[in-house]
Design a protein around this motif. Structure first.
Motif: not given
Length: 286
Positions: A214-218, A222-223, A204-208, A142-150
């Motif tokens: 942080a968070p940093w944009k890869p 990742i998604a 979703a991050a904007t940090g370099t 019933r659960y869907n993956l919405k976001s991932v962070e490393v």
């Protein structure tokens, strides 16, 4: 359905029951007061529908007064076999409140820590830190993956410091094939003078990385890596790969790293009122 005494029923719920075998019709009564139904024959105002044949599904009207958050609803079905209605049991359920609806569920899976390889010191600049993530992150279907962070906690304490390390995230398929993406690949003077980083990479991050907050944009999505991994159907293996760009005999370190997965529950689907619902009785034939 809903199950008797359930306390997590959605506002979009409908009522369905197993028709009594041999009954010609069924009377459905609904009230917000149990006492209204705890009588031989409830008041006409509580009778919401008469079902004939094998019909057994009742859909509440939009903006009805029953299925509002926090309400307790009582209902009863009386079958009629041709000689008058037979008193049925009283069932009840509670409509969940807005506050009781769970927020997106996030889970963190921790990977290995390690002192990293260096070409001059170990003959190999690559280090692979494995992490196995269970099917759908351990969540139900019933659960869907919405976001991932490393997330990483890493250091390189001398010389060019964090300028020396490239970070990748890899996925290993069941046939052994690997797919890698870049999380961070410092260039120029980026990372010089920075001995340690702690934070997460997020699409979703904007940090370099590494100087920005942080968070940093890869560097790569990742998604997209997770979407093609098959995680929703089976456990999968991921690797944090570090590449030491400097052949200087200095070893960096990953004190910790992990993958954070956030899920949201699938939206409830409204019944369309076609057919007889989810329940049907079939007579036994010898």
């Amino acid at each position: 359905v809903p199950p008797h005494e359930s306390k997590t029923v959605k506002e979009t719920a409908a009522l369905a029951f197993n028709p009594a075998r041999g009954a010609r019709k069924h009377y459905l009564y609904i009230s917000k007061q149990r006492s209204d139904l705890d009588v031989a024959t409830p008041a006409r105002s509580t009778r919401k529908k008469i079902f004939r044949n094998d019909k057994n599904l009742y859909i509440f009207r939009a903006r009805n007064s029953f299925t509002k958050p926090g309400n307790t609803v009582y209902w009863r079905v009386d079958p009629d076999f041709g000689k008058g209605a037979v008193r049925g049991d009283i069932w009840e359920f509670k409509v969940e409140t807005k506050d009781s609806q769970p927020p997106p569920a996030c889970k963190m899976f921790a990977g290995q820590s390690a002192v990293l390889n260096d070409r001059a010191k170990n003959g190999n600049p690559n280090t692979y830190l494995n992490l196995r993530v269970p099917k759908n992150g351990g969540m139900t279907a019933r659960y869907n993956l919405k976001s991932v962070e490393v997330c990483i906690d890493a250091s390189y304490l001398s010389k060019d410091m964090m300028r020396s390390l490239t970070f990748k995230l890899g996925h290993t398929k069941s046939n052994g094939a690997k797919k890698m993406i870049f999380l961070a690949k410092p260039f120029g003077d980026h990372g010089k003078g920075i001995p340690k980083v702690t934070g997460c990479f997020s699409d979703a991050a904007t940090g370099t990385y590494p100087a920005g907050p942080a968070p940093w944009k890869p560097k790569n999505s990742i998604a997209a890596l997770f979407a093609s991994s098959g995680l929703e159907t089976a456990a999968q293996d991921f690797d944090l790969q570090t590449y030491d760009q400097k052949n200087d005999g200095v070893a960096g370190q990953v004190a910790s790293w992990g993958i954070s997965l956030c899920y949201s529950e699938a939206a409830s689907q409204k019944l369309d009122g076609v057919g007889t619902g989810m329940c049907k009785t079939y007579p036994y034939k010898q």
